[in-house]
Design a protein around this motif. Structure first.
Motif, PDB file in Angstrom:
ATOM      1  N   ASP A  19       0.816  -1.214   0.000  1.00 14.69           N
ATOM      2  CA  ASP A  19       0.000   0.000   0.000  1.00 14.69           C
ATOM      3  C   ASP A  19       0.849   1.262   0.000  1.00 14.69           C
ATOM      4  O   ASP A  19       0.349   2.352  -0.276  1.00 14.69           O
ATOM      5  N   SER A  20       2.147   1.145   0.270  1.00 12.56           N
ATOM      6  CA  SER A  20       3.026   2.311   0.216  1.00 12.56           C
ATOM      7  C   SER A  20       3.421   2.672  -1.219  1.00 12.56           C
ATOM      8  O   SER A  20       3.949   3.749  -1.466  1.00 12.56           O
ATOM      9  N   LEU A  21       3.149   1.777  -2.159  1.00  7.28           N
ATOM     10  CA  LEU A  21       3.469   2.016  -3.569  1.00  7.28           C
ATOM     11  C   LEU A  21       2.273   2.688  -4.243  1.00  7.28           C
ATOM     12  O   LEU A  21       1.165   2.161  -4.193  1.00  7.28           O
ATOM     13  N   PRO A  22       2.470   3.855  -4.862  1.00  5.38           N
ATOM     14  CA  PRO A  22       1.323   4.537  -5.480  1.00  5.38           C
ATOM     15  C   PRO A  22       0.792   3.782  -6.699  1.00  5.38           C
ATOM     16  O   PRO A  22       1.548   3.166  -7.435  1.00  5.38           O
ATOM     17  N   MET A  23      -0.528   3.809  -6.889  1.00  2.00           N
ATOM     18  CA  MET A  23      -1.188   3.223  -8.064  1.00  2.00           C
ATOM     19  C   MET A  23      -1.339   4.327  -9.103  1.00  2.00           C
ATOM     20  O   MET A  23      -2.090   5.275  -8.895  1.00  2.00           O
TER      21      MET A  23
END
Length: 170
Positions: free
Chosen positions: A136-140
């Protein structure tokens, strides 16, 4: 097939995944005691052995294999294989629990734009792979058309550079 945008099938969410098991009872134990799913009522009209579990907004439907002895079973943990992934609150707590439960796993780290994502991969009793991550720390960032195709090569190069460490327990 004509390319369309948006939500052509009006999808809302993932409902369930279905897995063929060598032993439904062994799989219930794994999904309940390792991942925290709980059994739910399954329609009585089914004429085959199985079980339904639910947790984290999705269902897992376990189906008894007709011939469990001939069910292929993967033993090598390969992060590039089919898997289902779950977010977690603490990677350290997950890793500690896997060690306590003597579950072999592979640790992987992915870095993107200064953001580090930790991943742990392990198998269920039938060799289906589970991933636990802090993704969830990786942006979509949505991609479209030619940009998406050109990024797939960049993603491939980045995957080849990712660090993978296998943890084998006695």
């Amino acid at each position: 097939m004509k390319e369309s945008s948006g939500n052509p099938l009006h999808l809302k969410s993932v409902n369930h995944i279905s897995l063929i098991c060598g032993s439904v009872e062994e799989s219930i134990n794994f999904y309940q005691n390792v991942l925290g799913f709980f059994p739910v009522r399954r329609p009585g009209s089914f004429d085959f052995h199985g079980a339904w579990l639910f947790g984290y907004g999705i269902g897992i439907h376990l189906l008894q294999a007709e011939d469990p002895k001939n069910l292929p079973k993967k033993t090598v943990i390969n992060p590039k294989d089919n898997h289902i992934s779950f977010q977690c609150e603490s990677m350290g707590a997950v890793e500690k629990k896997l060690r306590e439960m003597e579950i072999a796993y592979v640790r992987s780290v992915v870095e993107e734009g200064g953001v580090q994502v930790d991943q742990l991969f392990f198998h269920d009793p039938d060799g289906f792979m589970i991933e636990i991550c802090n993704c969830d720390s990786l942006p979509m960032i949505p991609l479209a058309g030619e940009v998406a195709r050109s990024c797939s090569q960049l993603n491939l190069q980045m995957l080849q550079q990712q660090q993978i460490q296998q943890v084998v327990l006695p």
